[in-house]
Design a protein around this motif. Structure first.
Motif, PDB file in Angstrom:
ATOM      1  N   LEU A  95     -58.026  -0.030 -32.379  1.00  0.00           N
ATOM      2  CA  LEU A  95     -57.501   0.968 -32.880  1.00  0.00           C
ATOM      3  C   LEU A  95     -57.970   2.169 -32.202  1.00  0.00           C
ATOM      4  CD1 LEU A  95     -56.373   2.909 -35.116  1.00  0.00           C
ATOM      5  CD2 LEU A  95     -58.610   2.437 -36.501  1.00  0.00           C
ATOM      6  N   TRP A  96     -59.476   2.398 -31.637  1.00  0.00           N
ATOM      7  CA  TRP A  96     -59.652   3.388 -31.033  1.00  0.00           C
ATOM      8  C   TRP A  96     -59.036   3.667 -29.842  1.00  0.00           C
ATOM      9  CZ3 TRP A  96     -61.603   6.614 -34.248  1.00  0.00           C
ATOM     10  CH2 TRP A  96     -62.566   6.156 -35.418  1.00  0.00           C
ATOM     11  N   ALA A  97     -58.889   2.415 -28.901  1.00  0.00           N
ATOM     12  CA  ALA A  97     -58.139   2.696 -27.972  1.00  0.00           C
ATOM     13  C   ALA A  97     -56.639   3.003 -27.823  1.00  0.00           C
ATOM     14  CB  ALA A  97     -58.146   1.326 -26.955  1.00  0.00           C
ATOM     15  N   SER A  98     -56.148   2.724 -29.003  1.00  0.00           N
ATOM     16  CA  SER A  98     -54.699   3.081 -29.362  1.00  0.00           C
ATOM     17  C   SER A  98     -54.746   4.609 -29.587  1.00  0.00           C
ATOM     18  CB  SER A  98     -54.224   2.371 -30.577  1.00  0.00           C
ATOM     19  OG  SER A  98     -52.989   2.775 -30.893  1.00  0.00           O
ATOM     20  N   ILE A  99     -55.658   5.036 -30.412  1.00  0.00           N
ATOM     21  CA  ILE A  99     -55.667   6.191 -30.810  1.00  0.00           C
ATOM     22  C   ILE A  99     -55.620   7.368 -29.322  1.00  0.00           C
ATOM     23  CG2 ILE A  99     -57.116   8.459 -31.736  1.00  0.00           C
ATOM     24  CD1 ILE A  99     -58.005   6.215 -33.901  1.00  0.00           C
ATOM     25  N   ALA A 100     -56.601   7.012 -28.506  1.00  0.00           N
ATOM     26  CA  ALA A 100     -56.839   7.488 -27.304  1.00  0.00           C
ATOM     27  C   ALA A 100     -55.510   7.767 -26.578  1.00  0.00           C
ATOM     28  CB  ALA A 100     -57.903   6.759 -26.294  1.00  0.00           C
ATOM     29  N   SER A 101     -54.587   6.753 -26.344  1.00  0.00           N
ATOM     30  CA  SER A 101     -53.635   6.695 -25.630  1.00  0.00           C
ATOM     31  C   SER A 101     -52.421   7.572 -26.220  1.00  0.00           C
ATOM     32  CB  SER A 101     -52.903   5.130 -25.529  1.00  0.00           C
ATOM     33  OG  SER A 101     -51.574   5.129 -25.044  1.00  0.00           O
ATOM     34  N   GLU A 102     -52.469   7.460 -27.665  1.00  0.00           N
ATOM     35  CA  GLU A 102     -51.326   8.100 -28.525  1.00  0.00           C
ATOM     36  C   GLU A 102     -51.629   9.613 -28.450  1.00  0.00           C
ATOM     37  OE1 GLU A 102     -49.736   8.434 -33.211  1.00  0.00           O
ATOM     38  OE2 GLU A 102     -51.014   6.739 -32.735  1.00  0.00           O
ATOM     39  N   HIS A 103     -53.000   9.889 -28.242  1.00  0.00           N
ATOM     40  CA  HIS A 103     -53.456  11.286 -28.305  1.00  0.00           C
ATOM     41  C   HIS A 103     -52.984  11.928 -27.025  1.00  0.00           C
ATOM     42  CE1 HIS A 103     -56.082  14.706 -28.918  1.00  0.00           C
ATOM     43  NE2 HIS A 103     -56.177  14.743 -27.651  1.00  0.00           N
ATOM     44  N   ALA A 110     -56.180   3.484 -42.132  1.00  0.00           N
ATOM     45  CA  ALA A 110     -56.222   2.895 -40.688  1.00  0.00           C
ATOM     46  C   ALA A 110     -55.011   3.670 -40.102  1.00  0.00           C
ATOM     47  CB  ALA A 110     -56.073   1.542 -40.485  1.00  0.00           C
ATOM     48  N   LEU A 111     -53.778   3.730 -40.423  1.00  0.00           N
ATOM     49  CA  LEU A 111     -52.655   4.201 -40.258  1.00  0.00           C
ATOM     50  C   LEU A 111     -52.795   5.758 -40.043  1.00  0.00           C
ATOM     51  CD1 LEU A 111     -49.879   2.055 -41.938  1.00  0.00           C
ATOM     52  CD2 LEU A 111     -50.618   1.907 -39.600  1.00  0.00           C
ATOM     53  N   GLY A 112     -53.535   6.337 -41.293  1.00  0.00           N
ATOM     54  CA  GLY A 112     -53.383   7.726 -40.964  1.00  0.00           C
ATOM     55  C   GLY A 112     -54.247   8.236 -39.851  1.00  0.00           C
ATOM     56  N   LEU A 113     -55.513   7.244 -39.723  1.00  0.00           N
ATOM     57  CA  LEU A 113     -56.579   7.782 -38.684  1.00  0.00           C
ATOM     58  C   LEU A 113     -55.840   7.653 -37.380  1.00  0.00           C
ATOM     59  CD1 LEU A 113     -59.438   8.515 -38.548  1.00  0.00           C
ATOM     60  CD2 LEU A 113     -59.950   5.989 -38.133  1.00  0.00           C
ATOM     61  N   ASN A 114     -54.683   6.365 -37.214  1.00  0.00           N
ATOM     62  CA  ASN A 114     -54.211   6.288 -35.823  1.00  0.00           C
ATOM     63  C   ASN A 114     -53.288   7.530 -35.454  1.00  0.00           C
ATOM     64  OD1 ASN A 114     -53.552   4.522 -33.572  1.00  0.00           O
ATOM     65  ND2 ASN A 114     -51.739   4.238 -34.688  1.00  0.00           N
TER      66      ASN A 114
END
Length: 461
Positions: free
Chosen positions: A40-48, A169-173
């Motif tokens: 999740l954290w790596a996904s958030i970074a890329s999406e950001h 989780a989806l909201g955080l992502n």
């Protein structure tokens, strides 16, 4: 290594995971939660970073002023933002389909590397005011690749978390990605403050090393889930489902409003109220920050109160805000306009979280009905997860088209009347329509059996 449940735990980052059942509480506590959060954290970074690149032209248009040789009109700038938004929306469809084909880790690396192209293009374009507008439009449109990251990320992360934690989780992502709209505006504000509006090329330059860092993080921290065959059938099932079109309409209202106004807010302040670029950028950064930070809150509220209930409240309040914005524009009251927009951004963030929680809840409820009718639980839940993941990505694509509509609406309204008031009137009517649809389909009792899912989005039990 095997857990007590008999499922092999991933040995290391990058492992292909063929057995993943987050609904098994023992497996989730022993192995699943740690692996899911790492991804999740790596996904958030890329999406950001993807969102930042997608919305980079919402900042760069503030640098495109006559003092630096640019002759682009407000109407042309709104058109540019519309095209970038459109490309991002369209790319969300193939990006969703790419996850089961390549795997979440592999596709995240590929999609993040692709962000180099629009970043380099933006670096050169903002330094060349003599670029023909048609060429500027074509090359700027490549920033749309950043918009596709959202759908692939959401479809991937949805598979990792159990139903009871998906809203958060989806909201955080999504919220971590959405705030990239604000981050790029903050970068633009900093550049203007330190180097004046003549240094617009420093904004894309700032993101080049961050893209490479995000690629490294995804490669080091993520896994590829092995998706079962039949993903194409899941996509077809998603678009044949009446809920797909209904939820797409609602997401056009929430996310479309967020991304559309997030792109246009600074330009609106500049064109409608005559604010200088530094002032417009300083104010515009606040809206996307608020909308992004409250998105997980919307998911959490949906977990406990029900997604349909939260979504209905959101659309009703958004319609009221649209009426106030019309008043603010007609009377030229910038403080009222800015304050109401802050409320609007808050509402879009809450609505983004609540609508996205509704989607997997609909299919979780259907899976329980199938189990009650005699279908094996594993099969019913696996099918529900595949269809929900497909729906999350595809609805994200349709919802982003709302951002196109927002910017086209502003462009046409401004070109015809010199004011955005007619556009806000149209948006308010659309929000009322969305509120009515939410009530009629998901809350009204008795509801049509083919569409009804009582208290959609409430915590799974």
């Amino acid at each position: 290594m095997t857990s007590e449940t008999g499922r092999r735990a991933p040995r290391a980052v990058g492992d292909r995971i063929s057995h993943w059942d987050p609904e098994d509480r023992r497996f989730w506590e022993e192995t699943g939660r740690h692996v899911a959060r790492r991804n999740l954290w790596a996904s958030i970074a890329s999406e950001h970073i993807g969102f930042s690149v997608w919305s980079i032209w919402s900042v760069l248009v503030l640098f495109m002023i006559p003092e630096h040789g640019f002759s682009t009109t407000p109407e042309q700038k709104f058109l540019l933002l519309s095209v970038v938004t459109l490309v991002g929306a369209v790319l969300r469809v193939p990006y969703t389909l790419a996850v089961p084909v390549f795997g979440g880790r592999t596709w995240t690396v590929i999609a993040t590397l692709a962000l180099i192209v629009p970043t380099v293009a933006a670096f050169f374009l903002v330094r060349n005011p003599d670029t023909p507008f048609w060429l500027l439009l074509v090359l700027a449109a490549t920033a749309g690749v950043g918009g596709g990251n959202f759908s692939s990320s959401m479809a991937n992360i949805n598979s990792y978390f159990p139903e009871r934690e998906k809203g958060w989780a989806l909201g955080l992502n999504a919220g971590g990605g959405n705030i990239g709209v604000a981050t790029v505006q903050l970068v633009g504000l900093t550049v203007i403050a330190l180097f004046t509006t003549s240094a617009g090329h420093l904004v894309p330059l700032f993101y080049m090393p961050l893209i490479l860092l995000s690629v490294w993080w995804a490669h080091r921290s993520m896994n590829n889930l092995v998706h079962p065959r039949g993903e194409t059938d899941a996509h077809l099932s998603a678009v044949r489902d009446p809920h797909f079109w209904i939820m797409s309409l609602l997401y056009v209202g929430t996310f479309g409003s967020f991304i559309g106004t997030g792109f246009a807010f600074g330009l609106l302040l500049q064109a409608q109220f005559g604010l200088e670029p530094v002032h417009a950028a300083g104010i515009a950064v606040l809206g996307p920050v608020v909308g992004s930070l409250v998105r997980p809150v919307g998911g959490r509220l949906a977990d406990s109160l029900g997604g349909a209930r939260v979504t209905l409240w959101v659309f009703t309040a958004m319609a009221a805000c649209a009426a106030v914005l019309v008043l603010a524009v007609q009377t030229g009251r910038a403080p009222l306009f800015i304050g109401t927009f802050a409320v609007m951004f808050t509402l879009t963030g809450l609505g983004n979280g609540s609508t996205y929680k509704m989607i997997p809840s609909i299919h979780a409820a259907r899976a329980e009905d199938a189990v009650a009718a005699g279908e094996p639980r594993d099969r019913a839940l696996a099918r529900a997860k595949r269809v929900a993941s497909s729906m999350l990505g595809l609805i994200g694509a349709v919802g982003a088209l709302g951002g196109v509509g927002i910017n086209v609406g502003f462009r046409e309204s401004f070109a015809a009347t010199g004011s955005t008031a007619p556009a806000f009137l149209a948006f308010g009517a659309f929000y009322l329509l969305c509120a009515l649809v939410t009530w009629a389909v998901y809350m009204r009792r008795p509801a049509r059996p083919a569409l009804a899912v009582e208290n959609v989005g409430a915590t799974a039990r």
